[in-house]
Write a protein that holds these residues in place. Structure first.
Motif, short mmCIF file in Angstrom:
data_model
loop_
_atom_site.label_atom_id
_atom_site.label_comp_id
_atom_site.label_asym_id
_atom_site.label_seq_id
_atom_site.Cartn_x
_atom_site.Cartn_y
_atom_site.Cartn_z
N LEU A 153 0.83 -1.20 0.00
CA LEU A 153 0.00 0.00 0.00
C LEU A 153 0.87 1.26 0.00
N GLY A 154 1.83 1.30 0.92
CA GLY A 154 2.72 2.46 0.99
C GLY A 154 3.50 2.66 -0.29
N SER A 155 3.92 1.57 -0.90
CA SER A 155 4.65 1.66 -2.17
C SER A 155 3.77 2.23 -3.26
N GLY A 156 2.50 1.79 -3.28
CA GLY A 156 1.57 2.31 -4.28
C GLY A 156 1.35 3.81 -4.14
N ILE A 157 1.16 4.26 -2.89
CA ILE A 157 0.97 5.70 -2.63
C ILE A 157 2.21 6.46 -3.08
N LEU A 158 3.38 5.93 -2.72
CA LEU A 158 4.65 6.59 -3.04
C LEU A 158 4.82 6.75 -4.55
N THR A 165 3.20 5.73 -12.90
CA THR A 165 1.87 5.16 -13.11
C THR A 165 1.85 3.64 -13.06
N ASP A 166 2.73 3.01 -13.79
CA ASP A 166 2.73 1.55 -13.87
C ASP A 166 3.05 0.92 -12.53
N ALA A 167 4.05 1.47 -11.83
CA ALA A 167 4.44 0.93 -10.53
C ALA A 167 3.31 1.09 -9.52
N ALA A 168 2.67 2.26 -9.52
CA ALA A 168 1.56 2.51 -8.60
C ALA A 168 0.43 1.53 -8.85
N ALA A 169 0.06 1.33 -10.11
CA ALA A 169 -1.02 0.41 -10.46
C ALA A 169 -0.67 -1.01 -10.03
N PHE A 170 0.59 -1.40 -10.20
CA PHE A 170 1.05 -2.73 -9.82
C PHE A 170 0.79 -2.99 -8.33
N TYR A 171 1.16 -2.04 -7.47
CA TYR A 171 1.02 -2.25 -6.03
C TYR A 171 -0.43 -2.12 -5.58
N PHE A 172 -1.17 -1.17 -6.12
CA PHE A 172 -2.57 -1.04 -5.71
C PHE A 172 -3.39 -2.24 -6.18
N ASN A 173 -3.03 -2.82 -7.30
CA ASN A 173 -3.72 -4.05 -7.73
C ASN A 173 -3.47 -5.18 -6.75
N LYS A 174 -2.26 -5.23 -6.18
CA LYS A 174 -1.95 -6.25 -5.17
C LYS A 174 -2.80 -6.05 -3.91
N VAL A 175 -2.93 -4.80 -3.49
CA VAL A 175 -3.73 -4.50 -2.31
C VAL A 175 -5.19 -4.82 -2.56
#
Length: 297
Positions: A153-158, A165-175
């Motif tokens: 979650l923190g990584s997605g926010i960061l 964009t791609d990195a954020a989507a990757f982590y929020f999809n995991k959450v």
């Protein structure tokens, strides 16, 4: 680790050793743990605790006054983050002596809080990634605790705040995947701290999808969060969730009455929880509505 707490909870639930360990481990393994002769694997112990409705961190007891005090401070930091009082959270976190944290759960909590808080106040990226890396690559290598998901979650926010964009989507999809299908160890947990962390995931993930104009996904998460608040009798995140719902309603040009109701609910819950940040956000949202001349409030 306090095995007496484990045994007391099992007996309070009127669970025999045979019933508790069925499908998880042998009765001998459970018996050896309860009499203090042998500690089972983290995976087994996590599943046993989850079956009784609490997290493994409950069994870790601070062993020194300094650790007890640090544990209390970490709890205050987590509560301050929940109501978005970041200055107070930062002040208290700075008082925590990480050298006296003598259990893995406390260390996990410390690095998760420091990483998330630094993210939310737009701190340096390198330090934040280090904190999350400690969780993912050292303290929870098997990725079996809720702190791994909080690190995602923190990584997605960061990454979202840095336009990755791609990195954020990757982590929020995991959450989001975790929230949809919690793992076996977490599925039946009812302890309040876990539920509050779950609500934190729901809120920030919903906020991410609101920010990216994916209102349907955001609203489904908001509904999930409000349902959790109701079933768990928790109100900390209700102001924030209601505010997101109001934002979505304005963006989707929903009827005036619906928006007014959401704003009224948000303000009411904000006052109950002492969340002054949300009150400021509502004032800003009203100005936005007036500037856009959507409808008068």
């Amino acid at each position: 680790m306090n095995t007496e707490v484990f045994v007391a909870k099992r007996k309070a639930l009127k669970l025999s050793q045979v019933k508790l360990c069925a499908g998880i481990c042998t009765q001998a393994t459970l018996s050896k743990f309860e009499n203090g002769s042998r500690l089972p694997s983290l995976t087994i112990l996590t599943k046993l605790c989850a079956r009784m409705g609490f997290g493994i961190e409950v069994l870790y007891q601070p062993t020194a006054d300094g650790t007890i005090e640090s544990a209390k401070k970490l709890a205050k930091v987590e509560q301050s983050i929940m109501i978005e009082d970041y200055p107070h959270a930062l002040e208290v976190l700075d008082q925590v002596d990480q050298t006296v944290l003598d259990s893995v759960p406390l260390k996990l909590q410390y690095y998760y809080l420091r990483g998330v808080l630094t993210t939310l106040i737009n701190g340096k990226m390198d330090g934040i990634l280090f904190d999350f890396s400690v969780i993912l690559n050292e303290l929870d290598i098997s990725h079996r605790t809720v702190f791994t998901v909080l690190a995602f979650l923190g990584s997605g926010i960061l990454y979202d705040r840095h336009g990755k964009t791609d990195a954020a989507a990757f982590y929020f999809n995991k959450v989001r995947a975790y929230l949809s299908n919690k793992n076996e160890a977490d599925r039946d947990r009812t302890d309040p701290i876990f539920q509050l962390r779950l609500l934190m995931m729901v809120y920030y993930t919903a906020a991410y999808y609101t920010h990216h104009q994916q209102y349907q996904i955001s609203q489904s998460l908001i509904d999930m969060g409000i349902s959790l608040c109701a079933t768990q009798h928790m109100t900390y995140y209700l102001p924030s969730l209601k505010f997101l719902a109001a934002q979505n309603a304005v963006s989707e040009r929903q009827p005036t009455a619906a928006v007014q109701t959401l704003i009224a609910d948000t303000l009411a819950f904000a006052k109950i929880n002492g969340n002054e940040v949300i009150e400021v956000k509502i004032a800003a949202l009203k100005r936005r509505i007036e500037e856009q001349m959507v409808f008068p409030l």
